[in-house]
Write a protein that holds these residues in place. Structure first.
Motif, PDB file in Angstrom:
ATOM      1  N   THR A  39       0.904  -1.193   0.034  1.00 57.14           N
ATOM      2  CA  THR A  39      -0.102   0.036   0.018  1.00 57.14           C
ATOM      3  C   THR A  39       0.767   1.082  -0.179  1.00 57.14           C
ATOM      4  OG1 THR A  39      -1.793  -0.934   1.202  1.00 57.14           O
ATOM      5  CG2 THR A  39      -1.732   1.149   1.368  1.00 57.14           C
ATOM      6  N   LEU A  40       0.396   2.300  -0.847  1.00 52.01           N
ATOM      7  CA  LEU A  40       1.254   3.211  -0.813  1.00 52.01           C
ATOM      8  C   LEU A  40       0.230   4.729  -0.505  1.00 52.01           C
ATOM      9  CD1 LEU A  40       3.543   3.216  -4.063  1.00 52.01           C
ATOM     10  CD2 LEU A  40       4.182   2.699  -1.843  1.00 52.01           C
ATOM     11  N   ILE A  41       0.864   5.441   0.388  1.00 51.28           N
ATOM     12  CA  ILE A  41      -0.033   6.670   0.649  1.00 51.28           C
ATOM     13  C   ILE A  41       0.785   7.766   0.191  1.00 51.28           C
ATOM     14  CG2 ILE A  41      -0.933   8.000   2.867  1.00 51.28           C
ATOM     15  CD1 ILE A  41      -1.016   5.565   4.539  1.00 51.28           C
ATOM     16  N   VAL A  42       0.131   8.689  -0.398  1.00 51.98           N
ATOM     17  CA  VAL A  42       0.834   9.802  -1.043  1.00 51.98           C
ATOM     18  C   VAL A  42       0.011  11.034  -0.691  1.00 51.98           C
ATOM     19  CG1 VAL A  42       1.383  10.893  -3.217  1.00 51.98           C
ATOM     20  CG2 VAL A  42       1.624   8.580  -2.987  1.00 51.98           C
ATOM     21  N   PRO A  43       0.576  11.871   0.406  1.00 52.09           N
ATOM     22  CA  PRO A  43       0.097  13.204   0.838  1.00 52.09           C
ATOM     23  C   PRO A  43       0.017  14.015  -0.161  1.00 52.09           C
ATOM     24  CG  PRO A  43       2.098  12.376   2.255  1.00 52.09           C
ATOM     25  CD  PRO A  43       1.894  11.596   1.169  1.00 52.09           C
ATOM     26  N   ALA A  61      -4.977  -6.824  -8.711  1.00 50.42           N
ATOM     27  CA  ALA A  61      -5.746  -5.656  -8.770  1.00 50.42           C
ATOM     28  C   ALA A  61      -5.143  -4.812  -7.684  1.00 50.42           C
ATOM     29  CB  ALA A  61      -7.138  -5.917  -8.731  1.00 50.42           C
ATOM     30  N   VAL A  62      -5.465  -3.371  -8.148  1.00 47.57           N
ATOM     31  CA  VAL A  62      -5.121  -2.292  -6.931  1.00 47.57           C
ATOM     32  C   VAL A  62      -6.501  -1.581  -6.832  1.00 47.57           C
ATOM     33  CG1 VAL A  62      -2.751  -2.190  -7.320  1.00 47.57           C
ATOM     34  CG2 VAL A  62      -4.135  -0.514  -8.718  1.00 47.57           C
ATOM     35  N   LEU A  63      -6.690  -1.081  -5.488  1.00 48.26           N
ATOM     36  CA  LEU A  63      -7.747   0.104  -5.367  1.00 48.26           C
ATOM     37  C   LEU A  63      -7.018   1.171  -5.128  1.00 48.26           C
ATOM     38  CD1 LEU A  63     -10.689   0.492  -4.627  1.00 48.26           C
ATOM     39  CD2 LEU A  63     -10.133   0.348  -1.999  1.00 48.26           C
ATOM     40  N   ASP A  64      -7.538   1.895  -5.928  1.00 45.65           N
ATOM     41  CA  ASP A  64      -7.034   3.479  -6.051  1.00 45.65           C
ATOM     42  C   ASP A  64      -7.769   4.391  -5.691  1.00 45.65           C
ATOM     43  OD1 ASP A  64      -5.335   5.738  -6.750  1.00 45.65           O
ATOM     44  OD2 ASP A  64      -5.954   5.614  -8.666  1.00 45.65           O
ATOM     45  N   VAL A  65      -7.413   5.354  -4.755  1.00 45.09           N
ATOM     46  CA  VAL A  65      -8.385   6.752  -4.131  1.00 45.09           C
ATOM     47  C   VAL A  65      -7.536   7.790  -4.264  1.00 45.09           C
ATOM     48  CG1 VAL A  65      -9.948   7.016  -2.176  1.00 45.09           C
ATOM     49  CG2 VAL A  65      -9.342   4.743  -2.534  1.00 45.09           C
ATOM     50  N   ASP A  66      -8.349   8.764  -4.751  1.00 47.69           N
ATOM     51  CA  ASP A  66      -7.853  10.001  -4.897  1.00 47.69           C
ATOM     52  C   ASP A  66      -8.525  11.177  -4.231  1.00 47.69           C
ATOM     53  OD1 ASP A  66      -6.801   8.421  -6.938  1.00 47.69           O
ATOM     54  OD2 ASP A  66      -6.282  10.279  -8.123  1.00 47.69           O
ATOM     55  N   SER A  67      -8.072  11.977  -3.581  1.00 48.89           N
ATOM     56  CA  SER A  67      -8.618  13.317  -3.010  1.00 48.89           C
ATOM     57  C   SER A  67      -8.243  14.451  -3.615  1.00 48.89           C
ATOM     58  CB  SER A  67      -8.355  13.140  -1.354  1.00 48.89           C
ATOM     59  OG  SER A  67      -8.953  14.334  -0.820  1.00 48.89           O
ATOM     60  N   SER A  68      -9.191  15.431  -3.550  1.00 46.85           N
ATOM     61  CA  SER A  68      -8.791  16.853  -3.836  1.00 46.85           C
ATOM     62  C   SER A  68      -8.444  17.647  -2.945  1.00 46.85           C
ATOM     63  CB  SER A  68     -10.289  17.413  -4.533  1.00 46.85           C
ATOM     64  OG  SER A  68     -11.282  17.555  -3.452  1.00 46.85           O
ATOM     65  N   SER A  69      -8.050  16.879  -1.824  1.00 45.40           N
ATOM     66  CA  SER A  69      -7.398  17.806  -0.605  1.00 45.40           C
ATOM     67  C   SER A  69      -5.879  17.120  -0.520  1.00 45.40           C
ATOM     68  CB  SER A  69      -8.124  17.851   0.574  1.00 45.40           C
ATOM     69  OG  SER A  69      -9.474  18.254   0.515  1.00 45.40           O
ATOM     70  N   LEU A  70      -4.888  17.645   0.147  1.00 47.33           N
ATOM     71  CA  LEU A  70      -3.815  17.417   0.423  1.00 47.33           C
ATOM     72  C   LEU A  70      -3.871  16.433   1.811  1.00 47.33           C
ATOM     73  CD1 LEU A  70      -1.513  20.480  -0.267  1.00 47.33           C
ATOM     74  CD2 LEU A  70      -1.398  18.231  -1.685  1.00 47.33           C
ATOM     75  N   ASN A  71      -2.879  15.633   1.922  1.00 47.99           N
ATOM     76  CA  ASN A  71      -3.000  14.868   3.162  1.00 47.99           C
ATOM     77  C   ASN A  71      -4.084  14.060   3.641  1.00 47.99           C
ATOM     78  OD1 ASN A  71       0.239  15.477   3.660  1.00 47.99           O
ATOM     79  ND2 ASN A  71      -0.751  17.664   4.109  1.00 47.99           N
TER      80      ASN A  71
END
Length: 158
Positions: free
Chosen positions: A93-97, A128-138
């Motif tokens: 798992t990768l977390i990218v702030p 597979a991978v589950l990808d989640v994007d946010s429009s906010s930092l961190n």
């Protein structure tokens, strides 16, 4: 189970703890992988309101876009490219702030500011991978990691 979710307010952890049994109930008895991926991302999008969430499926040595919620997305990603391809290559798992600070980030949308990618492992292989994007930092942390890893294990990829 009725296909209505009980959306709650509360801490991030409280929200996950309420959502996980609901996702499990949605998936119970349904053998179709696409339907289960679709309901999983829809439930997560409804609860958390993230900018984009979806699955990419390993097919012929690349990630191919699967069920998702949000604006149009990149269709194919090579292993090791961007956050999704890196998560696949590293099987972690990768977390990218801040996606702008991630070397080789693939900008499917300039509105995406932070991201978490969770690999789906079957027989020690990423399928597979589950990808989640946010429009906010961190936006993402180890709480998201813990519960999203549990959620991807609810989806039967075998």
């Amino acid at each position: 189970m009725a296909e209505d979710l009980h959306i709650i307010l509360g801490t991030k952890e409280e929200q996950y703890k309420t959502l996980i049994p609901q996702i499990a109930a949605l998936l119970q008895g349904e053998p179709d992988l696409v339907a289960n991926m679709a309901n999983t991302v829809a439930a997560l999008k409804e609860q958390f309101g993230w900018f984009w969430i979806g699955f990419y499926i390993v097919k012929n040595e690349e990630l191919v876009l699967g069920p998702f919620q949000g604006p149009v997305a990149c269709t194919r990603i090579r292993k090791g490219r961007g956050v999704c391809g890196s998560s696949w290559a590293q099987a972690t798992t990768l977390i990218v702030p801040d996606v702008e600070q991630f070397p080789g980030h693939i900008a499917c949308s300039s509105l995406s500011k932070s991201e978490i990618v969770v690999p789906v492992l079957r027989n020690n292989e990423v399928v597979a991978v589950l990808d989640v994007d946010s429009s906010s930092l961190n936006s993402f942390d180890t709480i998201d990691q813990q519960y999203l890893e549990q959620i991807v294990n609810l989806v039967n990829f075998s």
